[in-house]
Enzyme design. Sequence first.
Site, PDB file in Angstrom:
ATOM      1  CE  LYS A   1     -39.438 -60.892 -88.874  1.00 58.57           C
ATOM      2  NZ  LYS A   1     -39.859 -62.275 -88.574  1.00 58.57           N
TER       3      LYS A   1
ATOM      4  NE  ARG B   1     -46.524 -60.549 -92.476  1.00 58.49           N
ATOM      5  CZ  ARG B   1     -45.858 -61.230 -91.541  1.00 58.49           C
ATOM      6  NH1 ARG B   1     -45.147 -62.292 -91.871  1.00 58.49           N
ATOM      7  NH2 ARG B   1     -45.918 -60.886 -90.281  1.00 58.49           N
TER       8      ARG B   1
ATOM      9  NE  ARG C   1     -42.643 -71.313 -81.298  1.00 59.54           N
ATOM     10  CZ  ARG C   1     -42.518 -70.165 -81.950  1.00 59.54           C
ATOM     11  NH1 ARG C   1     -41.951 -69.136 -81.385  1.00 59.54           N
ATOM     12  NH2 ARG C   1     -42.962 -70.068 -83.181  1.00 59.54           N
TER      13      ARG C   1
ATOM     14  NE  ARG D   1     -47.440 -72.045 -81.824  1.00 58.14           N
ATOM     15  CZ  ARG D   1     -47.343 -70.921 -82.523  1.00 58.14           C
ATOM     16  NH1 ARG D   1     -48.234 -69.978 -82.410  1.00 58.14           N
ATOM     17  NH2 ARG D   1     -46.326 -70.726 -83.339  1.00 58.14           N
TER      18      ARG D   1
ATOM     19  NE  ARG E   1     -44.648 -70.285 -89.110  1.00 52.31           N
ATOM     20  CZ  ARG E   1     -44.196 -70.441 -87.870  1.00 52.31           C
ATOM     21  NH1 ARG E   1     -44.189 -71.631 -87.304  1.00 52.31           N
ATOM     22  NH2 ARG E   1     -43.755 -69.410 -87.196  1.00 52.31           N
TER      23      ARG E   1
END
Length: 213
Positions: free
Chosen positions: A13, A88, A122, A155, A166
């Site tokens: 998004k 959120r 990533r 990370r 998450r």
Amino acid sequence: MNLIFLGAPGAGKGTLAGIVSREYGIPQISTGDLFREAVKDGTELGRKVKGIMERGELVPDELTVALVRGRLERPDTARGYIMDGFPRTIPQARALDGFQRIDTAINFRSDDAVLIRRLSGRRVCRVCGAIYHVDNIPPKVEGVCDRCGGQLYIRDDDRIESIRNRLRVYREQTEPLIAYYRGLGLLREIDSSRSVDDSAAQLRPILESLRGR
Ligand SMILES: [Zn+2]
């Protein structure tokens, strides 16, 4: 065009919000940017946010809503905006409804397997912070930054246990927003499990129909 972009981490998004922002000339508003900006400007709200973030706590809804409200009063939002990562929670959505008329909430849908693949691929450069992806934006030499030759690393947030966490937090807190906006008749959905171009192609007719109103 007052738009809200919803979707799990890795659903794309933020990337799509950036594209729409450039194409339609409306700002992309993310709470992360608002927090950083407030801290940098040293406003009263900014000092509060700074203390909260330094203690590693979550910024409370009331403060977040106040920052968003201030942002929406700036003249660049006159023709619309894209909210990326806000609201959120349901209380945030209700607060927003108190002072804004939302045109459409767009939900970017992807399977967990796709989200995990995207997030876990990533890689970030230790030296210059450049971001790579093993599938989409691979470095020329594995593990080495194209720009500066620095070492690439994963990370902590992008490790598999963190990703699962998450996604769990997202399901609990944010997914009820999908039902909320559906109930208001404002929800549109996009299958974002394929490429960015594919998602953008699904998005355009929705945005054109809004602009034509
Ligand atoms: Zn680098």
